[in-house]
Write a protein that holds these residues in place. Sequence first.
Motif, PDB file in Angstrom:
ATOM      1  N   GLU A  30       1.120  11.735   4.261  1.00 23.42           N
ATOM      2  CA  GLU A  30      -0.264  11.346   3.984  1.00 23.42           C
ATOM      3  C   GLU A  30      -0.405   9.826   4.036  1.00 23.42           C
ATOM      4  OE1 GLU A  30      -2.366  14.365   0.955  1.00 23.42           O
ATOM      5  OE2 GLU A  30      -0.488  13.515   0.191  1.00 23.42           O
ATOM      6  N   THR A  31       0.590   9.127   3.499  1.00 21.75           N
ATOM      7  CA  THR A  31       0.544   7.663   3.502  1.00 21.75           C
ATOM      8  C   THR A  31       0.464   7.120   4.921  1.00 21.75           C
ATOM      9  OG1 THR A  31       1.729   7.465   1.413  1.00 21.75           O
ATOM     10  CG2 THR A  31       1.826   5.575   2.893  1.00 21.75           C
ATOM     11  N   GLY A  32       1.264   7.702   5.823  1.00 20.28           N
ATOM     12  CA  GLY A  32       1.223   7.259   7.214  1.00 20.28           C
ATOM     13  C   GLY A  32      -0.156   7.401   7.820  1.00 20.28           C
ATOM     14  N   PHE A  33      -0.810   8.532   7.575  1.00 18.87           N
ATOM     15  CA  PHE A  33      -2.162   8.737   8.105  1.00 18.87           C
ATOM     16  C   PHE A  33      -3.175   7.807   7.438  1.00 18.87           C
ATOM     17  CE2 PHE A  33      -0.459  12.908   9.509  1.00 18.87           C
ATOM     18  CZ  PHE A  33      -0.878  12.849  10.837  1.00 18.87           C
ATOM     19  N   LEU A  34      -3.003   7.556   6.149  1.00 16.69           N
ATOM     20  CA  LEU A  34      -3.949   6.699   5.435  1.00 16.69           C
ATOM     21  C   LEU A  34      -3.841   5.240   5.864  1.00 16.69           C
ATOM     22  CD1 LEU A  34      -3.637   8.218   1.844  1.00 16.69           C
ATOM     23  CD2 LEU A  34      -5.589   8.409   3.392  1.00 16.69           C
ATOM     24  N   LEU A  70       0.799  -1.228   0.000  1.00 16.33           N
ATOM     25  CA  LEU A  70       0.000   0.000   0.000  1.00 16.33           C
ATOM     26  C   LEU A  70       0.837   1.287   0.000  1.00 16.33           C
ATOM     27  CD1 LEU A  70      -3.047  -0.957   2.245  1.00 16.33           C
ATOM     28  CD2 LEU A  70      -3.100  -0.283  -0.163  1.00 16.33           C
ATOM     29  N   PRO A  71       1.945   1.364   0.762  1.00 22.08           N
ATOM     30  CA  PRO A  71       2.754   2.591   0.652  1.00 22.08           C
ATOM     31  C   PRO A  71       3.226   2.863  -0.778  1.00 22.08           C
ATOM     32  CG  PRO A  71       3.370   1.377   2.619  1.00 22.08           C
ATOM     33  CD  PRO A  71       2.440   0.487   1.839  1.00 22.08           C
ATOM     34  N   PHE A  72       3.629   1.805  -1.512  1.00 21.05           N
ATOM     35  CA  PHE A  72       4.024   1.983  -2.911  1.00 21.05           C
ATOM     36  C   PHE A  72       2.828   2.461  -3.735  1.00 21.05           C
ATOM     37  CE2 PHE A  72       7.165  -1.094  -1.389  1.00 21.05           C
ATOM     38  CZ  PHE A  72       8.341  -0.561  -1.883  1.00 21.05           C
ATOM     39  N   TYR A  73       1.666   1.873  -3.467  1.00 26.05           N
ATOM     40  CA  TYR A  73       0.464   2.221  -4.225  1.00 26.05           C
ATOM     41  C   TYR A  73       0.042   3.664  -3.969  1.00 26.05           C
ATOM     42  CZ  TYR A  73      -4.195   1.729  -6.247  1.00 26.05           C
ATOM     43  OH  TYR A  73      -5.316   1.889  -7.024  1.00 26.05           O
ATOM     44  N   PHE A  74       0.014   4.044  -2.698  1.00 26.20           N
ATOM     45  CA  PHE A  74      -0.413   5.397  -2.349  1.00 26.20           C
ATOM     46  C   PHE A  74       0.540   6.460  -2.916  1.00 26.20           C
ATOM     47  CE2 PHE A  74      -2.644   3.726   1.718  1.00 26.20           C
ATOM     48  CZ  PHE A  74      -3.759   3.374   0.970  1.00 26.20           C
ATOM     49  N   GLU A  75       1.850   6.190  -2.831  1.00 24.10           N
ATOM     50  CA  GLU A  75       2.823   7.208  -3.226  1.00 24.10           C
ATOM     51  C   GLU A  75       3.112   7.195  -4.724  1.00 24.10           C
ATOM     52  OE1 GLU A  75       6.287   7.163  -0.659  1.00 24.10           O
ATOM     53  OE2 GLU A  75       5.054   6.644   1.083  1.00 24.10           O
ATOM     54  N   SER A  76       3.205   6.004  -5.326  1.00 18.65           N
ATOM     55  CA  SER A  76       3.581   5.916  -6.736  1.00 18.65           C
ATOM     56  C   SER A  76       2.390   6.046  -7.673  1.00 18.65           C
ATOM     57  CB  SER A  76       4.305   4.593  -7.011  1.00 18.65           C
ATOM     58  OG  SER A  76       5.466   4.480  -6.206  1.00 18.65           O
ATOM     59  N   GLN A 110      -8.694   8.689  -8.814  1.00 17.60           N
ATOM     60  CA  GLN A 110      -9.004  10.003  -8.262  1.00 17.60           C
ATOM     61  C   GLN A 110      -9.763   9.825  -6.945  1.00 17.60           C
ATOM     62  OE1 GLN A 110      -7.694  12.618  -9.738  1.00 17.60           O
ATOM     63  NE2 GLN A 110      -6.890  11.280 -11.359  1.00 17.60           N
ATOM     64  N   SER A 111      -9.099   9.284  -5.951  1.00 18.69           N
ATOM     65  CA  SER A 111      -9.749   8.964  -4.680  1.00 18.69           C
ATOM     66  C   SER A 111      -9.435  10.026  -3.642  1.00 18.69           C
ATOM     67  CB  SER A 111      -9.282   7.603  -4.165  1.00 18.69           C
ATOM     68  OG  SER A 111      -9.634   6.587  -5.064  1.00 18.69           O
ATOM     69  N   THR A 112     -10.413  10.327  -2.819  1.00 18.26           N
ATOM     70  CA  THR A 112     -10.203  11.228  -1.692  1.00 18.26           C
ATOM     71  C   THR A 112      -9.673  10.441  -0.500  1.00 18.26           C
ATOM     72  OG1 THR A 112     -12.433  10.916  -0.800  1.00 18.26           O
ATOM     73  CG2 THR A 112     -12.136  12.631  -2.488  1.00 18.26           C
ATOM     74  N   ALA A 113      -9.230  11.170   0.515  1.00 20.25           N
ATOM     75  CA  ALA A 113      -8.762  10.510   1.736  1.00 20.25           C
ATOM     76  C   ALA A 113      -9.878   9.694   2.372  1.00 20.25           C
ATOM     77  CB  ALA A 113      -8.245  11.554   2.718  1.00 20.25           C
ATOM     78  N   ARG A 146     -12.179   2.214   3.313  1.00 19.90           N
ATOM     79  CA  ARG A 146     -11.752   0.881   2.860  1.00 19.90           C
ATOM     80  C   ARG A 146     -10.728   0.275   3.826  1.00 19.90           C
ATOM     81  NH1 ARG A 146     -13.167   3.717  -1.738  1.00 19.90           N
ATOM     82  NH2 ARG A 146     -14.050   2.488  -3.464  1.00 19.90           N
ATOM     83  N   MET A 147      -9.797   1.095   4.303  1.00 16.78           N
ATOM     84  CA  MET A 147      -8.834   0.623   5.297  1.00 16.78           C
ATOM     85  C   MET A 147      -9.545   0.244   6.595  1.00 16.78           C
ATOM     86  SD  MET A 147      -5.817   0.677   3.894  1.00 16.78           S
ATOM     87  CE  MET A 147      -4.650   0.690   5.259  1.00 16.78           C
ATOM     88  N   ALA A 148     -10.573   1.002   6.964  1.00 16.73           N
ATOM     89  CA  ALA A 148     -11.336   0.694   8.171  1.00 16.73           C
ATOM     90  C   ALA A 148     -12.044  -0.650   8.040  1.00 16.73           C
ATOM     91  CB  ALA A 148     -12.347   1.804   8.452  1.00 16.73           C
ATOM     92  N   VAL A 149     -12.609  -0.941   6.870  1.00 17.23           N
ATOM     93  CA  VAL A 149     -13.273  -2.231   6.648  1.00 17.23           C
ATOM     94  C   VAL A 149     -12.274  -3.376   6.835  1.00 17.23           C
ATOM     95  CG1 VAL A 149     -14.352  -3.706   4.893  1.00 17.23           C
ATOM     96  CG2 VAL A 149     -15.098  -1.330   5.164  1.00 17.23           C
ATOM     97  N   CYS A 150     -11.075  -3.216   6.272  1.00 16.07           N
ATOM     98  CA  CYS A 150     -10.037  -4.242   6.448  1.00 16.07           C
ATOM     99  C   CYS A 150      -9.690  -4.415   7.924  1.00 16.07           C
ATOM    100  CB  CYS A 150      -8.785  -3.866   5.657  1.00 16.07           C
ATOM    101  SG  CYS A 150      -8.967  -3.936   3.864  1.00 16.07           S
TER     102      CYS A 150
END
Length: 439
Positions: free
Chosen positions: A286-290, A272-278, A338-341, A347-351
């Motif tokens: 932002e990645t840390g908070f997400l 996920l860090p690669f996905y969020f940043e790249s 084009q996703s918002t925070a 989605r992270m909460a569901v996981c």
Amino acid sequence: MLSVCIGVGMASLDTAIANTALPAMAEQLHATPAASVWIINIYHLAMVATLLPLAALSEIVGYRRMCIAGVALFTAASLACALSGSLPALVTARLLQGLGASALMSVNGALLRVIYPAHLRGRGFGTNALVVAVGFALGPSVASMILSVWSWPWLFAINVPLGVIAVALGLRVLPRTARHGGRFDVMAAVYTMGAFGLLILALSDAAHLAPLPATLAELALAVLFFVLLLRHEAGKKAPILPTDLFRRPAFALSSLTAVCTFACQSLAFVSLPFYFESVLNRSPIETGFLMTPWAVFVGIMAPIAGRLSDRHSPGLLGGIGLAVLAAGMMSLYFLPLQSTALDISWRMAVCGIGFGFFQAPNLKAIMGSAPPHRSGGASGIIAISRLTGQSIGAALVALCLSLSSLHGASHALLLGALFAALACIASFSRLLVPVLPMD
């Protein structure tokens, strides 16, 4: 219970802060990025290689002694880490720290089984899962705050006062447990350390694209050590690798559930860090908070699931949670560019909800399907299942990224959903096998 929680919390927190602070440590120690990875790897290898031997030894010397010794060694090694002035010194101290964490983790489940009565045991495992989740959730934030004010040695120094408190509490309140006698099988321990150590080393080298001949040699040696171990322990009543426990369908299915679920978690947390940043062009901050909602909701759900597991089947609870986790992973796979925070966070909460609903019931199922005199071996399998699953997940992320730098992270999320689905099937399968009461 408080002493055990402090020790488990320190081990979880230390894993998270070391990962976050690795670049700072490499820079100040004048180490290359490749060499500095051993600060992480040696800790992981020490834990995996020694968990089962220490779990077997705990049944001879007692769970209380092993726990206190583990926390004491972890605390002393943390001080040595803080005082290290070179990479070799820090790596050596981290090796000792991993041994201390291994001693603690090898008896964590066994001690919880002793401390809590049978009708409250799910609550105890839920509390334990909450502590682990909080440790992982706070790790990056704690590391960032400390590094903004002080240098990296303080990351390890904060363990020292906490460790002293945990040892003092442990000496005073941890119950003395029955010892089951027998002699410690040194050769079996050597074979076990060789088998698991080389297996994890081979997975790590594969993840870092090491030369293929070296990786295959490590894998072949691991298989050889496993064969020697199984031959050496054939017919023994309490083997270090608890093949006697794996003959119990509920235990085997619970362990398989754990391996698949932690593989899913690792596939998500590494990719996920690669996905969020790249892909989504988010900043590291932002990645840390997400990433935080996953751990937060694990912490919220773990005590709830633990209490429910005192009244309902762990197979049912785990299956429901893992179905939710698989759905959450699929929702991340189909995340719009084009996703918002908010789109990402829910989605992270569901996981996190799904993972939290699985963890405590599964811990209870593993410990509850083993006889009391084999609690040490069962406790070791809990930790080995987690670490093995995480290593498999990390290696698969590396494979996905090497096959496609653009879509590799997305493929890893899809694999994570598949592992969660397999874990869901294994969990529900426990409803079809009998579980005999052990207490």
